[in-house]
Design an enzyme around this catalytic site. Structure first.
Site, PDB file in Angstrom:
ATOM      1  N   ARG A  37      43.042  47.733  49.180  1.00  0.00           N
ATOM      2  CA  ARG A  37      44.341  47.531  48.538  1.00  0.00           C
ATOM      3  C   ARG A  37      44.441  48.285  47.215  1.00  0.00           C
ATOM      4  O   ARG A  37      45.519  48.749  46.836  1.00  0.00           O
ATOM      5  CB  ARG A  37      44.592  46.032  48.302  1.00  0.00           C
ATOM      6  CG  ARG A  37      46.020  45.692  47.830  1.00  0.00           C
ATOM      7  CD  ARG A  37      46.230  44.198  47.758  1.00  0.00           C
ATOM      8  NE  ARG A  37      47.615  43.830  47.501  1.00  0.00           N
ATOM      9  CZ  ARG A  37      48.056  43.210  46.416  1.00  0.00           C
ATOM     10  NH1 ARG A  37      47.201  42.877  45.452  1.00  0.00           N
ATOM     11  NH2 ARG A  37      49.327  42.905  46.272  1.00  0.00           N
ATOM     12  N   ALA A  70      54.337  45.424  45.916  1.00  0.00           N
ATOM     13  CA  ALA A  70      53.287  45.075  46.869  1.00  0.00           C
ATOM     14  C   ALA A  70      53.335  43.565  47.062  1.00  0.00           C
ATOM     15  O   ALA A  70      53.219  42.810  46.099  1.00  0.00           O
ATOM     16  CB  ALA A  70      51.931  45.515  46.334  1.00  0.00           C
ATOM     17  N   SER A  71      53.520  43.126  48.282  1.00  0.00           N
ATOM     18  CA  SER A  71      53.703  41.701  48.560  1.00  0.00           C
ATOM     19  C   SER A  71      52.422  40.917  48.302  1.00  0.00           C
ATOM     20  O   SER A  71      51.328  41.474  48.233  1.00  0.00           O
ATOM     21  CB  SER A  71      54.143  41.499  50.012  1.00  0.00           C
ATOM     22  OG  SER A  71      55.348  42.175  50.271  1.00  0.00           O
ATOM     23  N   VAL A  72      52.575  39.605  48.172  1.00  0.00           N
ATOM     24  CA  VAL A  72      51.433  38.705  47.993  1.00  0.00           C
ATOM     25  C   VAL A  72      50.524  38.834  49.213  1.00  0.00           C
ATOM     26  O   VAL A  72      50.986  38.693  50.351  1.00  0.00           O
ATOM     27  CB  VAL A  72      51.921  37.255  47.827  1.00  0.00           C
ATOM     28  CG1 VAL A  72      50.736  36.308  47.695  1.00  0.00           C
ATOM     29  CG2 VAL A  72      52.859  37.128  46.634  1.00  0.00           C
TER      30      VAL A  72
END
Length: 401
Positions: A37, A70-72
């Site tokens: 990530r 950027a999503s959880v």
């Protein structure tokens, strides 16, 4: 002296933490342990890249929500679990974001060996960011297209799976045309002020759900079915509603004046400190067309303009002309296991009636707190399915318990 943890160690800690709270399919777990990530978040501190939180990658000046983020990670994992992408699948993603989710999808479908992943984003900067980071991480085979996501990507249709990583208010006809019969669509669907990640399977001219989870996403650009109305001159109290609902905002502004007394109706339902009650909202929207979202800003709460809203930024409410009732949470010490009692606070001539109706929704939820409705979606030109139907320009949503 302790050593600074590596990216691999932080990534595995993050996944371990998600697994402690959520059940994940083994392939999703492996993908999240594999894809770095931090590569998709250049310039972000390594520790923050592996924290279970959203990260903004492009601001939206003058708007309360970012243009892209950027999503959880735990939400990402949940939605991938709902999608059930398989090796060899052809997958379309709406909303490229950082490119991280597309990389996870590539791991799930087999990348350039078997499956295919196409991701679409309307913003040129976001699309370029995704293309750059995907290349850096070794996912050059993922296709990135700069385009309005509501148009999909007809070039590579039909798709076995479509996933949206932006909030969708109405499902466009183009997605129906590009999703194979029997294919799955997972999206953050918005209705009556709430957002749920809904997993749907296409069955001919129907999309039928088999699960939904609470979530929050940046809304897609190009859909304007959700409206906002200020409820006071300072714009610190707001009502969010759908275009098919008739809202008398000016009348409500007068109703919520400080000299207009509020009335409270309590339900029989109590909750613990960590117990979710968002199912009340879902239950109400399955039966009642008057459900909206009440937003109280921090300034409104400091000035005590309204009392004990369930969640100040997002509280379900029932609206009828100049009357309003919203969900409240009141602490009572009679039951130490469940010290909070749900109820409704009412304003306006018909406020108490609305409050009683809201309490009926609360009590219906209380009788089956974990129940989830089945959602059936059909094109707007087809007949209604049995159940409570919400009509939108391109689709009809039917909820049944």
């Amino acid at each position: 002296m302790s050593q600074t943890p590596t990216a691999d160690q932080l990534r595995n800690r993050l996944v371990d933490g998600i697994l402690s709270e959520h059940d994940l399919p083994s392939d999703v777990e492996q993908a999240m342990r594999t894809v770095p990530r931090d590569t998709f978040l250049p310039g972000i501190d390594l520790k923050n890249a592996y924290t279970d939180q959203a990260v903004t990658i492009k601001d939206n000046p003058g708007q309360p929500l970012p243009l892209s983020c950027a999503s959880v990670p735990s939400v990402v994992a949940t939605m991938l679990g709902q999608l059930t992408a398989r090796p060899g699948d052809n997958v379309l993603e709406i909303g490229a974001g950082t490119g991280y989710n597309a990389a996870l999808l590539a791991e799930l479908v087999g990348g350039d060996r078997d499956g295919r992943v196409t991701t679409v984003d309307i913003d040129s900067d976001v699309a370029l960011h995704a293309r750059t980071t995907l290349n850096t991480a070794g996912y050059e085979h993922v296709t990135v297209i700069e385009r309005n996501g509501l148009l999909g990507a007809h070039e590579h249709a039909p798709y076995d799976r479509i996933i949206a990583t932006v909030g969708i208010w109405d499902i466009p006809a183009t997605w129906w045309d590009q999703l194979a019969d029997g294919g799955r669509l997972v999206l953050p669907l918005r209705w009556r002020g709430q957002t749920r990640s809904v997993a749907l399977t296409r069955q001919g001219n129907q999309l039928v759900s088999d699960g939904m989870e609470l979530c929050g996403f940046v809304p897609v650009i190009g859909q304007n079915g959700e409206q906002t109305a200020p409820l006071n001159t300072a714009d610190t109290l707001r009502l969010h509603y759908d275009q098919d609902q008739t809202i008398a905002a000016n009348a409500l502004t007068h109703t919520l004046r400080a000299d207009n007394p509020a009335r409270e109706v309590l339900s029989a339902q109590r909750i613990g400190g960590e117990e979710s009650f968002d199912g009340v909202w879902l239950r109400a929207s399955a039966h009642d067309d008057r459900v909206c979202r009440l937003e109280a800003t921090p300034e409104a709460m400091e000035q005590a303009l309204i009392r004990r809203p369930a969640t100040p930024a997002r509280t379900p409410a029932l609206i009828d002309d100049a009357s309003l009732a919203y969900l409240t949470v009141t602490r009572e010490d009679a039951d130490p296991q469940r010290p909070f009692r749900l109820g409704a606070t009412a304003y306006g001539q018909r406020g108490e009636e609305l409050a009683r109706d809201l309490v009926a929704h609360i009590d219906a939820w209380g009788a089956a707190r974990l129940a989830v409705p089945r959602l059936t979606i059909t094109p707007s030109d087809t007949g209604d399915a049995p159940g409570h139907t919400i009509s939108k320009p391109e689709t009809r949503m039917t909820l049944t318990y």
